[in-house]
Scaffold this active site. Structure first.
Site, PDB file in Angstrom:
ATOM      1  N   CYS B  73       0.892  -0.898   0.034  1.00 44.60           N
ATOM      2  CA  CYS B  73      -0.049  -0.027  -0.118  1.00 44.60           C
ATOM      3  C   CYS B  73       0.935   1.147  -0.048  1.00 44.60           C
ATOM      4  CB  CYS B  73      -0.904  -0.093   1.096  1.00 44.60           C
ATOM      5  SG  CYS B  73      -2.043  -1.534   1.607  1.00 44.60           S
ATOM      6  N   CYS B  76       2.243   3.072  -3.265  1.00 46.60           N
ATOM      7  CA  CYS B  76       1.500   3.984  -3.815  1.00 46.60           C
ATOM      8  C   CYS B  76       1.166   5.138  -3.237  1.00 46.60           C
ATOM      9  CB  CYS B  76       0.304   3.238  -4.528  1.00 46.60           C
ATOM     10  SG  CYS B  76       0.596   1.950  -5.841  1.00 46.60           S
ATOM     11  N   HIS B  77       0.923   4.820  -1.848  1.00 46.09           N
ATOM     12  CA  HIS B  77       0.138   5.887  -0.955  1.00 46.09           C
ATOM     13  C   HIS B  77       1.032   6.655  -0.341  1.00 46.09           C
ATOM     14  CE1 HIS B  77      -3.960   4.736  -2.266  1.00 46.09           C
ATOM     15  NE2 HIS B  77      -3.703   3.441  -2.043  1.00 46.09           N
ATOM     16  N   CYS B 111      -8.125  -2.426  -4.416  1.00 41.29           N
ATOM     17  CA  CYS B 111      -6.890  -1.844  -4.426  1.00 41.29           C
ATOM     18  C   CYS B 111      -6.043  -3.233  -4.644  1.00 41.29           C
ATOM     19  CB  CYS B 111      -6.505  -1.048  -3.134  1.00 41.29           C
ATOM     20  SG  CYS B 111      -5.924   0.588  -3.708  1.00 41.29           S
ATOM     21  N   CYS B 174     -35.233  -0.692  11.464  1.00 49.51           N
ATOM     22  CA  CYS B 174     -34.191  -0.200  12.110  1.00 49.51           C
ATOM     23  C   CYS B 174     -34.604   1.139  12.903  1.00 49.51           C
ATOM     24  CB  CYS B 174     -32.958   0.236  11.135  1.00 49.51           C
ATOM     25  SG  CYS B 174     -32.424  -0.813  10.032  1.00 49.51           S
ATOM     26  N   CYS B 177     -36.326   0.986  16.445  1.00 51.77           N
ATOM     27  CA  CYS B 177     -35.651   0.904  17.706  1.00 51.77           C
ATOM     28  C   CYS B 177     -34.608   1.952  17.697  1.00 51.77           C
ATOM     29  CB  CYS B 177     -34.784  -0.439  17.668  1.00 51.77           C
ATOM     30  SG  CYS B 177     -35.804  -1.834  18.185  1.00 51.77           S
ATOM     31  N   HIS B 178     -33.838   2.448  16.583  1.00 52.66           N
ATOM     32  CA  HIS B 178     -32.712   3.521  16.858  1.00 52.66           C
ATOM     33  C   HIS B 178     -33.028   4.883  16.589  1.00 52.66           C
ATOM     34  CE1 HIS B 178     -29.910   0.070  17.202  1.00 52.66           C
ATOM     35  NE2 HIS B 178     -30.577  -0.494  16.136  1.00 52.66           N
ATOM     36  N   ARG B 215     -22.212  -6.215  12.362  1.00 53.21           N
ATOM     37  CA  ARG B 215     -23.051  -5.533  13.186  1.00 53.21           C
ATOM     38  C   ARG B 215     -24.602  -5.288  12.712  1.00 53.21           C
ATOM     39  NH1 ARG B 215     -26.015  -5.217  16.173  1.00 53.21           N
ATOM     40  NH2 ARG B 215     -26.454  -4.077  17.930  1.00 53.21           N
ATOM     41  N   CYS B 219     -28.110  -7.427  14.194  1.00 54.66           N
ATOM     42  CA  CYS B 219     -29.556  -6.856  14.193  1.00 54.66           C
ATOM     43  C   CYS B 219     -30.498  -7.556  13.331  1.00 54.66           C
ATOM     44  CB  CYS B 219     -29.774  -5.265  13.739  1.00 54.66           C
ATOM     45  SG  CYS B 219     -29.196  -4.168  15.001  1.00 54.66           S
TER      46      CYS B 219
END
Lengths: 144, 258
Positions: B73, B76-77, B111, B174, B177-178, B215, B219
């Site tokens: 990586c 290039c970066h 990449c 979603c 609840c949230h 995550r 749910c």
């Protein structure tokens, strides 16, 4: 021969993953038991307390002291038996959306009108008819 | 009488702290604010935050050549501290010439396949999470700043649609609840506002670092909905919408959560 008879009886007593019976709604209640028999309050209490069967205490609190982690999203179950009749409780568990289309409470005895249900639960109700009756039998005992 | 004074005092203290919390008009809460002090300390202390082990590993991988091109990586970066600063605040984004957005882990895999000629790393792979954590860590403390554009906005709108649609056997969205019940207790635990401010996060429940996708799948399983396949565009659409909701909140990667 007698053993065969016992086995046959046991088999017929086993719950079958049957299509839910269509409960008869009268006003804001389902007066008749879904199974034709009264439920068992002790079994109902265990279902209510169980996080993965009844799921009730995820959102509600209730007079079940040994379950420490209870919810406060929905009203307490304490006193439910004095606020509602047996038939009113039954409809609220079977399908609360019949009374309030926006309710967030899941319909415990309905398979229609749902989207993207996980394969393991497809076509199944959250509780069986007998389990609904057990929960109703427990809730009517919650007088205070 | 003294009880009344005490009461009055408490009300004043509450009012003052509430007013202070409203400074800048920020009412949104990161999950960080709702966890116990011990966990907050764990996240804040780089020597105690288990996510920092992944950041360290990511730093090593950043400099390690990979694939048929045998390029790292860094080849290039350059130094990530410069080149990757702020990048994670702008993801998901649409890569040049592409017709759909990718999240940070998708970008890292692009990449790999295009520039390093290396294999894609599978979801929740340790090296992938480590690289993602390393890149996102370069933006720690910076406000989330989603990019816009007609194509991106369309995917974001799709994400919002998913966020608001009821699904699963429990027939919940979603938003129920949230948005509508955030802060109230689900099984004794406060429902967070679902701002993805610290991914990948070290979740004690997982005992490892995990992605936002993981995550989201938690749910979905919870409401008994069918989880999309791991490479489904729905997750990226949802991530786009969640980052929009969290716009301006500071990035915390690697966050610690219970």
């Amino acid at each position: 021969m007698r053993i065969l008879l016992v086995i046959a009886l046991l088999l017929t007593a086993c719950p079958v993953a049957a299509q839910p019976v269509t409960p008869q709604i009268v006003d804001d209640a389902i007066p008749a038991s879904l199974t034709g028999r009264p439920g068992d309050a002790a079994r109902g209490r265990a279902i209510v307390a169980n996080r993965s069967t009844g799921l009730c205490l995820l959102c509600h609190s209730g007079p079940i002291a040994e379950e420490r982690f209870q919810g406060d999203i929905a009203p307490s179950l304490a006193g439910a038996g004095s606020r509602w009749s047996e038939g009113q409780l039954r409809l609220r568990i079977v399908d609360g959306s019949r009374l309030n289309a926006d309710t967030i409470m899941p319909a415990y005895y309905r398979t229609g009108g749902l989207q993207r249900v996980a394969r393991a639960f497809e076509g199944k109700t959250i509780l069986s008819a007998a389990q609904v009756e057990d929960v109703v039998a427990y809730l009517v005992t919650l007088k205070d | 009488m003294s009880a009344r004074i005490l009461c009055l005092g408490l009300v004043l203290v509450f009012a003052a702290s509430y007013a202070m919390a409203q400074v800048g008009g920020e009412k949104r809460r990161s999950g960080y604010q709702d966890m116990g002090e011990a966990l907050q300390k764990m996240q804040d202390d780089d020597t105690a935050n288990p996510g920092m082990l992944f950041v360290q590993l990511g730093g090593q991988l950043w400099a390690k050549p990979a694939g048929a091109e045998n390029k790292s990586c860094a080849d290039c970066h350059g130094a990530a501290a410069n080149s990757m600063k702020g990048v994670a605040t702008r993801y998901p984004a649409i890569p040049h010439g592409a017709d759909r957005p990718v999240d940070l882990e998708g970008r890292i895999n692009l990449c790999r396949t295009e520039n390093q000629k290396a294999e894609r790393l599978p979801p929740e792979n340790r090296d992938l999470l480590a690289l993602e954590a390393y890149v996102a860590h370069q933006s720690r403390g910076m406000p989330i700043a989603p990019p816009y554009g007609p194509l991106l906005d369309a995917f974001r709108a799709q994400g919002e649609g998913i966020y608001r649609r009821r699904q699963g056997q429990l027939n919940l969205s979603c938003a129920i609840c949230h948005d509508d019940n955030a802060g109230k207790k689900l099984a004794g635990i406060a429902i967070p506002e679902a701002h993805p401010t610290g991914y990948p996060i070290y979740r004690l429940e997982w005992q490892t670092l995990g992605s936002l996708k993981r995550r989201l799948r938690n749910c979905l399983v919870g409401i008994r909905a069918e989880a999309w396949p791991l490479d489904a565009p729905e997750y990226v659409a949802l991530e786009l919408y969640l980052m929009e909701r969290a716009k301006g909140l500071p990035l915390e990667t690697p966050a610690v959560r219970p």
